[in-house]
Design a protein around this motif. Structure first.
Motif, PDB file in Angstrom:
ATOM      1  N   LEU A   1      14.018   8.005  -3.030  1.00 52.24           N
ATOM      2  CA  LEU A   1      14.204   7.477  -1.673  1.00 52.24           C
ATOM      3  C   LEU A   1      14.634   8.522  -0.662  1.00 52.24           C
ATOM      4  CD1 LEU A   1      15.969   4.124  -2.521  1.00 52.24           C
ATOM      5  CD2 LEU A   1      13.547   4.579  -2.230  1.00 52.24           C
ATOM      6  N   ARG A   2      15.058   9.666  -1.127  1.00 51.84           N
ATOM      7  CA  ARG A   2      15.548  10.696  -0.202  1.00 51.84           C
ATOM      8  C   ARG A   2      14.480  11.134   0.799  1.00 51.84           C
ATOM      9  NH1 ARG A   2      20.592  11.888  -1.507  1.00 51.84           N
ATOM     10  NH2 ARG A   2      21.237  11.895  -3.681  1.00 51.84           N
ATOM     11  N   ARG A   3      13.221  11.022   0.433  1.00 56.17           N
ATOM     12  CA  ARG A   3      12.132  11.451   1.313  1.00 56.17           C
ATOM     13  C   ARG A   3      11.588  10.303   2.157  1.00 56.17           C
ATOM     14  NH1 ARG A   3      11.530  13.315  -3.702  1.00 56.17           N
ATOM     15  NH2 ARG A   3       9.988  11.778  -4.318  1.00 56.17           N
ATOM     16  N   GLU A   4      12.119   9.118   2.007  1.00 62.49           N
ATOM     17  CA  GLU A   4      11.553   7.933   2.642  1.00 62.49           C
ATOM     18  C   GLU A   4      12.328   7.510   3.880  1.00 62.49           C
ATOM     19  OE1 GLU A   4       8.754   6.630   1.637  1.00 62.49           O
ATOM     20  OE2 GLU A   4       8.600   7.835  -0.183  1.00 62.49           O
ATOM     21  N   HIS A   5      11.631   6.821   4.776  1.00 63.32           N
ATOM     22  CA  HIS A   5      12.273   6.160   5.914  1.00 63.32           C
ATOM     23  C   HIS A   5      12.691   4.785   5.412  1.00 63.32           C
ATOM     24  CE1 HIS A   5      10.890   9.262   8.615  1.00 63.32           C
ATOM     25  NE2 HIS A   5       9.675   9.132   8.114  1.00 63.32           N
ATOM     26  N   MET A   6      13.944   4.403   5.659  1.00 66.42           N
ATOM     27  CA  MET A   6      14.438   3.150   5.098  1.00 66.42           C
ATOM     28  C   MET A   6      15.029   2.245   6.159  1.00 66.42           C
ATOM     29  SD  MET A   6      16.251   4.447   1.615  1.00 66.42           S
ATOM     30  CE  MET A   6      17.061   5.865   2.322  1.00 66.42           C
TER      31      MET A   6
ATOM     32  N   SER B   1      16.293 -11.800   4.885  1.00 67.67           N
ATOM     33  CA  SER B   1      15.951 -13.042   4.210  1.00 67.67           C
ATOM     34  C   SER B   1      15.519 -12.861   2.766  1.00 67.67           C
ATOM     35  CB  SER B   1      14.842 -13.767   4.970  1.00 67.67           C
ATOM     36  OG  SER B   1      15.307 -14.113   6.248  1.00 67.67           O
ATOM     37  N   VAL B   2      15.901 -11.762   2.193  1.00 66.50           N
ATOM     38  CA  VAL B   2      15.629 -11.526   0.783  1.00 66.50           C
ATOM     39  C   VAL B   2      16.909 -11.017   0.165  1.00 66.50           C
ATOM     40  CG1 VAL B   2      13.177 -11.014   1.114  1.00 66.50           C
ATOM     41  CG2 VAL B   2      14.824  -9.159   1.195  1.00 66.50           C
ATOM     42  N   PRO B   3      17.038 -11.056  -1.151  1.00 57.00           N
ATOM     43  CA  PRO B   3      18.213 -10.435  -1.758  1.00 57.00           C
ATOM     44  C   PRO B   3      18.287  -8.980  -1.342  1.00 57.00           C
ATOM     45  CG  PRO B   3      17.022 -11.740  -3.353  1.00 57.00           C
ATOM     46  CD  PRO B   3      16.166 -11.680  -2.117  1.00 57.00           C
ATOM     47  N   PRO B   4      19.427  -8.361  -1.487  1.00 61.63           N
ATOM     48  CA  PRO B   4      19.582  -7.003  -0.982  1.00 61.63           C
ATOM     49  C   PRO B   4      18.434  -6.111  -1.422  1.00 61.63           C
ATOM     50  CG  PRO B   4      21.617  -7.774  -1.900  1.00 61.63           C
ATOM     51  CD  PRO B   4      20.588  -8.812  -2.212  1.00 61.63           C
ATOM     52  N   ALA B   5      17.853  -5.433  -0.482  1.00 64.89           N
ATOM     53  CA  ALA B   5      16.733  -4.563  -0.791  1.00 64.89           C
ATOM     54  C   ALA B   5      16.760  -3.358   0.119  1.00 64.89           C
ATOM     55  CB  ALA B   5      15.406  -5.311  -0.610  1.00 64.89           C
ATOM     56  N   VAL B   6      16.290  -2.255  -0.399  1.00 64.87           N
ATOM     57  CA  VAL B   6      16.075  -1.072   0.406  1.00 64.87           C
ATOM     58  C   VAL B   6      14.629  -1.149   0.846  1.00 64.87           C
ATOM     59  CG1 VAL B   6      16.001   1.435   0.407  1.00 64.87           C
ATOM     60  CG2 VAL B   6      17.759   0.236  -0.914  1.00 64.87           C
ATOM     61  N   LEU B   7      14.403  -1.271   2.112  1.00 62.71           N
ATOM     62  CA  LEU B   7      13.046  -1.452   2.628  1.00 62.71           C
ATOM     63  C   LEU B   7      12.484  -0.123   3.077  1.00 62.71           C
ATOM     64  CD1 LEU B   7      13.813  -4.564   4.804  1.00 62.71           C
ATOM     65  CD2 LEU B   7      12.959  -4.491   2.473  1.00 62.71           C
ATOM     66  N   LEU B   8      11.336   0.217   2.557  1.00 63.80           N
ATOM     67  CA  LEU B   8      10.718   1.482   2.923  1.00 63.80           C
ATOM     68  C   LEU B   8       9.657   1.238   3.978  1.00 63.80           C
ATOM     69  CD1 LEU B   8      10.348   3.110  -0.586  1.00 63.80           C
ATOM     70  CD2 LEU B   8      12.297   3.126   0.970  1.00 63.80           C
TER      71      LEU B   8
ATOM     72  N   ASP C   1       0.808  -1.216   0.000  1.00 66.07           N
ATOM     73  CA  ASP C   1       0.000   0.000   0.000  1.00 66.07           C
ATOM     74  C   ASP C   1       0.849   1.278   0.000  1.00 66.07           C
ATOM     75  OD1 ASP C   1       0.974  -0.330   2.556  1.00 66.07           O
ATOM     76  OD2 ASP C   1      -0.948   0.070   3.552  1.00 66.07           O
ATOM     77  N   HIS C   2       2.143   1.155  -0.203  1.00 63.02           N
ATOM     78  CA  HIS C   2       3.023   2.322  -0.258  1.00 63.02           C
ATOM     79  C   HIS C   2       2.814   3.052  -1.585  1.00 63.02           C
ATOM     80  CE1 HIS C   2       6.699   4.704  -0.402  1.00 63.02           C
ATOM     81  NE2 HIS C   2       6.796   4.499   0.898  1.00 63.02           N
ATOM     82  N   PRO C   3       2.893   4.384  -1.611  1.00 63.35           N
ATOM     83  CA  PRO C   3       2.703   5.127  -2.859  1.00 63.35           C
ATOM     84  C   PRO C   3       3.650   4.710  -3.990  1.00 63.35           C
ATOM     85  CG  PRO C   3       2.699   6.629  -0.992  1.00 63.35           C
ATOM     86  CD  PRO C   3       3.060   5.268  -0.459  1.00 63.35           C
ATOM     87  N   LEU C   4       4.835   4.213  -3.681  1.00 63.83           N
ATOM     88  CA  LEU C   4       5.787   3.795  -4.720  1.00 63.83           C
ATOM     89  C   LEU C   4       5.517   2.387  -5.246  1.00 63.83           C
ATOM     90  CD1 LEU C   4       9.100   5.199  -3.194  1.00 63.83           C
ATOM     91  CD2 LEU C   4       7.775   6.153  -5.096  1.00 63.83           C
ATOM     92  N   ALA C   5       4.628   1.637  -4.623  1.00 61.64           N
ATOM     93  CA  ALA C   5       4.404   0.230  -4.979  1.00 61.64           C
ATOM     94  C   ALA C   5       3.910   0.047  -6.407  1.00 61.64           C
ATOM     95  CB  ALA C   5       3.422  -0.419  -4.001  1.00 61.64           C
ATOM     96  N   ALA C   6       3.243   1.022  -6.968  1.00 60.70           N
ATOM     97  CA  ALA C   6       2.707   0.906  -8.327  1.00 60.70           C
ATOM     98  C   ALA C   6       3.748   1.233  -9.397  1.00 60.70           C
ATOM     99  CB  ALA C   6       1.501   1.828  -8.486  1.00 60.70           C
ATOM    100  N   ARG C   7       4.901   1.703  -8.995  1.00 61.20           N
ATOM    101  CA  ARG C   7       5.932   2.106  -9.956  1.00 61.20           C
ATOM    102  C   ARG C   7       6.617   0.885 -10.553  1.00 61.20           C
ATOM    103  NH1 ARG C   7       8.289   7.202  -8.220  1.00 61.20           N
ATOM    104  NH2 ARG C   7       9.706   6.960  -9.975  1.00 61.20           N
ATOM    105  N   ALA C   8       6.966   0.953 -11.829  1.00 58.78           N
ATOM    106  CA  ALA C   8       7.708  -0.117 -12.502  1.00 58.78           C
ATOM    107  C   ALA C   8       9.199  -0.020 -12.187  1.00 58.78           C
ATOM    108  CB  ALA C   8       7.491  -0.052 -14.016  1.00 58.78           C
ATOM    109  N   ARG C   9       9.694   1.187 -11.967  1.00 57.86           N
ATOM    110  CA  ARG C   9      11.089   1.438 -11.625  1.00 57.86           C
ATOM    111  C   ARG C   9      11.131   2.574 -10.619  1.00 57.86           C
ATOM    112  NH1 ARG C   9      14.743  -1.380 -13.726  1.00 57.86           N
ATOM    113  NH2 ARG C   9      14.550  -2.457 -15.669  1.00 57.86           N
ATOM    114  N   ILE C  10      12.242   2.651  -9.908  1.00 58.02           N
ATOM    115  CA  ILE C  10      12.389   3.684  -8.885  1.00 58.02           C
ATOM    116  C   ILE C  10      13.747   4.345  -9.054  1.00 58.02           C
ATOM    117  CG2 ILE C  10      13.342   2.155  -7.128  1.00 58.02           C
ATOM    118  CD1 ILE C  10      11.512   3.586  -5.113  1.00 58.02           C
ATOM    119  N   ASP C  11      13.824   5.623  -8.780  1.00 59.15           N
ATOM    120  CA  ASP C  11      15.092   6.360  -8.821  1.00 59.15           C
ATOM    121  C   ASP C  11      15.617   6.507  -7.406  1.00 59.15           C
ATOM    122  OD1 ASP C  11      13.558   8.498 -11.201  1.00 59.15           O
ATOM    123  OD2 ASP C  11      15.048   6.946 -11.626  1.00 59.15           O
ATOM    124  N   THR C  12      16.924   6.597  -7.271  1.00 54.64           N
ATOM    125  CA  THR C  12      17.494   6.787  -5.939  1.00 54.64           C
ATOM    126  C   THR C  12      17.012   8.104  -5.336  1.00 54.64           C
ATOM    127  OG1 THR C  12      19.507   7.679  -6.942  1.00 54.64           O
ATOM    128  CG2 THR C  12      19.539   5.360  -6.294  1.00 54.64           C
TER     129      THR C  12
END
Length: 184
Positions: A91-96, A102-109, A77-88
């Protein structure tokens, strides 16, 4: 040895490949944090370790295995979830929370800074960045994705080069979608 963020998706395939390629070589496994694995290497408790660069020890020998791109993992339900790609920049405005265990490297928002409950669903998601769980979406980065380099590390005094080569060959034989394999 192997760091926790690599073990869940590499270890099962690595064991299969090691047994197929070098059934005569005993394989004893240890997952731990980078600092502890380096201590164990120095003490001779383990012969080698798979970890990500950089690590705080220049007294070890290493061989690059692969570069692994990061993905963004966002709640459904995150606003970025509908995006096909994301720019770095997105992420500047997000809590990470970085990285997932237990997943491949990921930036978790996360929805809110310090909300540890956002981490729990991610731990139970499939270990493939190409599949979406109902509650988490994985989004690739556009352009040059942030990544980490995964290396095989051993003591310079370790003389069983055949064992290092066998383990490196086993890693290279593993199916690791999305990584850039390195031969150097």
């Amino acid at each position: 040895g192997m760091i926790y963020t690599i073990g869940p998706y590499l270890l099962p395939e690595l064991v299969r490949q090691s047994m197929a390629l070098t059934p005569q070589m005993p394989l004893m496994l240890q997952e731990n944090f980078t600092t502890r694995l380096l201590e164990m290497l120095r003490a001779g408790e383990i012969d080698c370790a798979i970890m990500a660069e950089p690590f705080p020890d220049s007294g070890m020998a290493s061989a690059a295995l692969y570069n692994e791109p990061f993905w963004a993992a966002v709640p459904a339900d995150h606003p970025l979830a509908a995006r096909a790609r994301i720019d770095t920049e997105d992420l500047r405005r997000e809590h990470m929370l970085v990285p997932a265990l237990s997943v491949p490297p990921a930036v978790l928002l996360a929805h809110e800074a310090g909300d540890a409950t956002d981490m729990q669903p991610v731990r139970t998601t499939p270990a493939s960045p190409h599949s979406d769980a109902p509650f988490v979406h994985y989004i690739p980065f556009s352009g040059e994705a942030p990544s980490r380099r995964v290396v095989l590390v051993w003591r310079r005094s370790f003389t069983r080069y055949e064992a290092i080569a066998a383990l490196r060959n086993a890693v290279h034989a593993c199916a690791l979608p999305g990584v850039e394999r390195l031969n150097a």
